[in-house]
Design a protein around this motif. Sequence first.
Motif, PDB file in Angstrom:
ATOM      1  N   ILE A 245     -26.428  67.337 -30.266  1.00 19.80           N
ATOM      2  CA  ILE A 245     -27.189  66.559 -31.196  1.00 19.80           C
ATOM      3  C   ILE A 245     -28.547  67.629 -31.590  1.00 19.80           C
ATOM      4  O   ILE A 245     -29.095  67.139 -32.393  1.00 19.80           O
TER       5      ILE A 245
ATOM      6  N   ALA B 112     -22.497  55.514 -39.868  1.00 17.55           N
ATOM      7  CA  ALA B 112     -21.702  55.907 -38.604  1.00 17.55           C
ATOM      8  C   ALA B 112     -22.821  56.660 -37.726  1.00 17.55           C
ATOM      9  O   ALA B 112     -22.771  56.299 -36.519  1.00 17.55           O
ATOM     10  N   GLU B 113     -23.768  57.458 -38.339  1.00 15.86           N
ATOM     11  CA  GLU B 113     -24.747  58.063 -37.478  1.00 15.86           C
ATOM     12  C   GLU B 113     -25.755  57.480 -36.953  1.00 15.86           C
ATOM     13  O   GLU B 113     -26.227  57.310 -35.845  1.00 15.86           O
TER      14      GLU B 113
ATOM     15  N   HIS C  56     -24.078  55.529 -33.737  1.00 18.74           N
ATOM     16  CA  HIS C  56     -24.189  56.359 -32.739  1.00 18.74           C
ATOM     17  C   HIS C  56     -25.589  56.519 -32.156  1.00 18.74           C
ATOM     18  O   HIS C  56     -25.888  56.485 -30.937  1.00 18.74           O
ATOM     19  N   ALA C  57     -26.604  56.307 -32.902  1.00 15.36           N
ATOM     20  CA  ALA C  57     -28.138  56.350 -32.304  1.00 15.36           C
ATOM     21  C   ALA C  57     -28.245  55.204 -31.647  1.00 15.36           C
ATOM     22  O   ALA C  57     -28.936  55.198 -30.666  1.00 15.36           O
TER      23      ALA C  57
ATOM     24  N   ALA D 205     -26.306  53.578 -29.892  1.00 17.18           N
ATOM     25  CA  ALA D 205     -25.559  53.609 -28.839  1.00 17.18           C
ATOM     26  C   ALA D 205     -26.278  54.043 -27.606  1.00 17.18           C
ATOM     27  O   ALA D 205     -26.070  54.275 -26.703  1.00 17.18           O
ATOM     28  N   GLU D 206     -27.320  54.997 -28.108  1.00 18.71           N
ATOM     29  CA  GLU D 206     -28.036  55.867 -27.159  1.00 18.71           C
ATOM     30  C   GLU D 206     -29.048  55.036 -26.404  1.00 18.71           C
ATOM     31  O   GLU D 206     -29.505  55.707 -25.311  1.00 18.71           O
TER      32      GLU D 206
ATOM     33  N   SER E 161     -31.038  58.583 -38.914  1.00 18.23           N
ATOM     34  CA  SER E 161     -29.802  59.029 -39.296  1.00 18.23           C
ATOM     35  C   SER E 161     -29.763  60.320 -39.272  1.00 18.23           C
ATOM     36  O   SER E 161     -28.669  61.145 -39.448  1.00 18.23           O
TER      37      SER E 161
ATOM     38  N   ARG F 212     -26.995  65.443 -36.641  1.00 15.61           N
ATOM     39  CA  ARG F 212     -25.920  64.366 -36.167  1.00 15.61           C
ATOM     40  C   ARG F 212     -26.823  63.109 -36.508  1.00 15.61           C
ATOM     41  O   ARG F 212     -26.546  62.096 -37.211  1.00 15.61           O
ATOM     42  N   HIS F 213     -27.520  62.539 -35.155  1.00 16.31           N
ATOM     43  CA  HIS F 213     -28.317  61.463 -35.196  1.00 16.31           C
ATOM     44  C   HIS F 213     -29.440  61.572 -34.355  1.00 16.31           C
ATOM     45  O   HIS F 213     -29.528  62.719 -33.625  1.00 16.31           O
TER      46      HIS F 213
END
Length: 528
Positions: free
Chosen positions: A230, A401-402, A405-406, A408-409, A421, A457-458
């Motif tokens: 990333i 989507a991005e 993903h962020a 989820a971190e 984003s 990415r994110h």
Amino acid sequence: MAPSRSILLFWACALSVLARIAPGAETPAEPVQFVGPDPAAVIRLNDVSRTLERLRGSPYPSLARTAWGALATTRLQRLIAPHADDAAMSTLAASIRCAAIGIDAGEGAEPDVRVAVAVAGDAAPMRDLCRSVCDAELPGGDQVTRWQWPCGQVVQLDNIFAFGWSSHDVVQRPGPAPAAGTPESCVEMSIEPMRLLRVMLPGGLPPGIAPAVPADHGPPLVIGVSLDPIGLREHWNLPIGDIPVLPAARVELFDSLPTTTLMALTFHAEPGASGRLLWEALEHQPMLRFRLDLLLAQWGLPSLQLILSSVTGDTLIYLEDGAPFPYVTIALGMTEDLARAMLPMIAMGVDMSAGPGGVLTGFLGKVPCQAGYLDGQLVVTTNPAGVPGYAHRTGGFTAAAEVAHALAELPDGALVAGVSSSGRAASAIMRTALMSFAHIGLPQLSTLPQDVATAARHGFLAVSRRDGALVLDAGGLIGGPLTAYGLLSSAAYANYRRVVHIMEQQAQELQERHGRPPGGSGSLGKTM
């Protein structure tokens, strides 16, 4: 060659080639053992062969191949090693394994900075570099060679090349090398903040603060930075003890943000916990507290302790895509009494006037701005929809989507949570930055926003409690607070230097032009 330029050339050449370093063999000594017995700050460049592998999987090689990336790479190489031979640099790169830098108080006003580089295998390329830039070579005995500088020396002890900006001899720290705080990181910084503050301010700490700074070293601030798919990841171990139970951020607030949102951050404050933590941080600095209270009183605001006890509820800060600049909205959770005390100060500072419903309206420079109190929050926004637009915002941001993903971190129970984003955010920031760089005349920069949007990415940021301590984790194309500050401040300084250079050229041209007599005036004077 001037000593300062020689020093810069030697270590710039040695450290700038780390991106091309090959794996090396294990060695008994580590560079960190040669940068002082107990420095206030230590910077480690860890396993650089591993760093190279991570670099290949990051977004940066593709960015380096763009028009502006190639231009930046070429200019950087000319700056740090203008006469370097590519073949010689590659050979030198293959011999370096890791490095360390130590910063501590020096004998005079300047700090004592020491650098050590470990080579793997053949040390001849590094010795050749020393011979080419140092004043004299002084053999010192078995496996010890010295190269003398007017302001220091380089010493080779077996596989270690160590440099010090002082007359102190290079001595290996006894015992095993101190363990890294974040061994998995590519670069690690271990800093004792109060000691480093004293080192960097040789004239002494500001009056009123010096008596409050503890004399003992205290726990270090440890920051690890790593390359990642990333971009960059940062991990901070924050030296804050006796942490009260703090409320978790309400991440579900991100669901209320519109699809135009680029990045957002939130936290939840409770006066009994968050306010107490901040107040206790100033417990040993009574003079600083007094000065802050005096400054607040001059602005017509209550005392700092009352402000901290009045900051409560959710705070939500987010950036939206907009024109010509991204829109910023700050919604600070606080009591109505505090908000009503702050609104007049905002009105004077931004030149705003009261409108319907007590909402302040005006301009921040050329950008429209509104401020008002709404449902437990002081809202300040540059979005043209204003405070009513914040009240009627619609969701959609977290559907991307991005952003998923962020999210989820973020660890469970994060005290401060931020998501981005990244691609759209970086593109918007670069578009804004290009407005201030338009005068430098570099057409290669025209693709910068699209390039970073493609590569990103994110991004995320989280402050959480772990094993009784506070930790910060962040990542993205620009990284976290440390790398983002370094990048933005470097870009700002480069722009400043470019402007100064242009102004100096223009001043010289004007001086030369006015130094000559106007056309024809000389001959006219002679004939009269």
